[in-house]
Design an enzyme around this catalytic site. Structure first.
Site, PDB file in Angstrom:
ATOM      1  N   ARG A  46      40.522  35.564  39.198  1.00 27.71           N
ATOM      2  CA  ARG A  46      39.528  35.234  40.208  1.00 27.71           C
ATOM      3  C   ARG A  46      38.686  36.426  40.646  1.00 27.71           C
ATOM      4  NH1 ARG A  46      43.120  31.664  40.433  1.00 27.71           N
ATOM      5  NH2 ARG A  46      44.441  33.464  40.188  1.00 27.71           N
ATOM      6  N   THR A  47      39.352  37.535  40.929  1.00 23.26           N
ATOM      7  CA  THR A  47      38.592  38.648  41.502  1.00 23.26           C
ATOM      8  C   THR A  47      37.557  39.142  40.495  1.00 23.26           C
ATOM      9  OG1 THR A  47      40.492  39.215  42.843  1.00 23.26           O
ATOM     10  CG2 THR A  47      38.773  40.874  42.672  1.00 23.26           C
ATOM     11  N   LYS A  56      44.774  56.556  26.361  1.00 24.26           N
ATOM     12  CA  LYS A  56      45.011  57.823  25.647  1.00 24.26           C
ATOM     13  C   LYS A  56      45.392  58.941  26.603  1.00 24.26           C
ATOM     14  CE  LYS A  56      41.189  56.788  22.429  1.00 24.26           C
ATOM     15  NZ  LYS A  56      39.807  57.217  22.118  1.00 24.26           N
ATOM     16  N   ARG A  60      39.541  47.514  40.098  1.00 22.31           N
ATOM     17  CA  ARG A  60      40.940  47.220  40.455  1.00 22.31           C
ATOM     18  C   ARG A  60      41.826  48.178  39.675  1.00 22.31           C
ATOM     19  NH1 ARG A  60      43.733  41.394  40.621  1.00 22.31           N
ATOM     20  NH2 ARG A  60      42.576  41.446  42.572  1.00 22.31           N
ATOM     21  N   HIS A 104      42.961  45.190  49.537  1.00 24.15           N
ATOM     22  CA  HIS A 104      42.130  44.285  48.741  1.00 24.15           C
ATOM     23  C   HIS A 104      41.036  43.770  49.691  1.00 24.15           C
ATOM     24  CE1 HIS A 104      40.828  41.500  45.834  1.00 24.15           C
ATOM     25  NE2 HIS A 104      41.939  40.877  45.553  1.00 24.15           N
TER      26      HIS A 104
END
Ligand code: NCD
Length: 304
Positions: free
Chosen positions: A50-51, A79, A100, A128
């Protein structure tokens, strides 16, 4: 408002929250060219449905172009590249960034490397902020007000960043009462309780859900945050602590609304979905409009 970056809800004022709610409502269902000519970098180093997609949908609805990292393992971070180097480079490729990341504090770290519009789309168990704002918008839309409500948060208050974030916003309103229902191991960290005390907001903590449902206006369910547990045995022990069935919803006032940031695992049964109380799919939709409001405002403040 001069804001160009959003890292935490801790520094948002009530005026800003009310502004973003109004702006989200004004942008509802619209397609505009407010971000025409600008490129958004959508950086998701931790899983999201969703985000990420509502952020990207919001950017496209405003006429922006997009570059995306949907999977950390497809980048040079795999890496061993540092977040610092990653942001230093990506900020040269894009005009607006949202990210995120699994590490608490990652968003604060990232904005040391860029002055451009930047939004935290979740940093570990910490914050959030865009979810908190879309949750505030949802409460306002569903109930017509935020003041005067009794709000119950159920489930994982220890690791649940959406609850951590919204509490900083609720403290600006005349909330009647906040009820935290958690197993003993997943209680809300003390600093949040102290913050509510400082704001003069009444709260209580308990482990029993049914007893408190009748007084709730909003019942906000959360998922037990499996990925944050060091010991998976403990997760499996706590999983299923609270299951919201239609019978439990019926203990509440008819106008009580059930929210959930989603994804849901087993904590709300499918039979609740069809009840008028179930607001979680509308909540997910509201994410697009709130993120449009945020992208538009932060970009406008920076690219005047
Ligand atoms: C939440 C999150 O990522 O913190 N989901 C979301 O953004 N809608 C809640 C969760 O994952 O449980």
């Amino acid at each position: 408002m001069q804001r160009t970056q959003l890292i935490t809800t801790a520094d948002l004022t009530r005026e800003e929250v009310d502004f973003f709610i109004k702006e989200a409502e004004a942008l509802r269902g619209k397609k505009t060219d407010d971000l025409k000519g600008l490129t958004c970098a959508s950086l998701f180093f931790e899983p999201s449905t969703r985000t990420r997609l509502s952020f990207e949908s919001a950017a496209l609805n405003l006429g922006a172009s997009l570059i995306t990292v949907a999977n950390a393992s497809s980048t040079s971070m795999k890496k061993g590249e540092t977040l610092t180097d990653t942001i230093r480079v990506i900020e040269k490729y894009a005009d607006i960034l949202f990210m995120r990341h699994p590490k608490e504090g990652a968003a604060a770290e990232a904005i040391r490397e860029t002055k451009k519009p930047f939004l935290n789309a979740g940093d570990g168990a910490n914050q959030h902020p865009t979810q908190a704002l879309l949750d505030m918008y949802t409460i306002q839309r569903e109930m017509g007000t935020i003041d005067g409500l009794t709000i119950g948060f159920v489930g994982d208050m220890k690791f649940g960043r959406t609850v951590h974030s919204i509490l900083y916003l609720l403290r600006h309103y005349k909330v009647k009462k906040i009820i935290f229902i958690t197993p003993g191991q997943l209680k809300i960290p003390n600093n949040y309780l102290k913050m509510l005390e400082d704001a003069g907001i009444e709260y209580l903590e308990d482990s029993e859900l049914n007893k408190y449902v009748p007084e709730m206006d909003i019942l906000y369910m959360t998922r037990i945050q499996q990925e944050r547990f060091e010991n998976l045995e403990e997760y499996y022990f706590l999983k299923g602590s609270y299951i919201l069935t239609s019978d439990v919803v019926r203990l509440g006032k008819p106008e009580m609304k059930v929210m959930h940031p989603l994804p849901r695992i087993d904590e709300i049964t499918a039979e609740v979905d069809g009840m008028p109380n179930a607001a979680y799919y509308r909540e997910a939709e509201n994410g697009v409009y709130m993120r449009m409001a945020l992208l538009k405002t932060l970009a406008k403040n920076y690219y005047k």
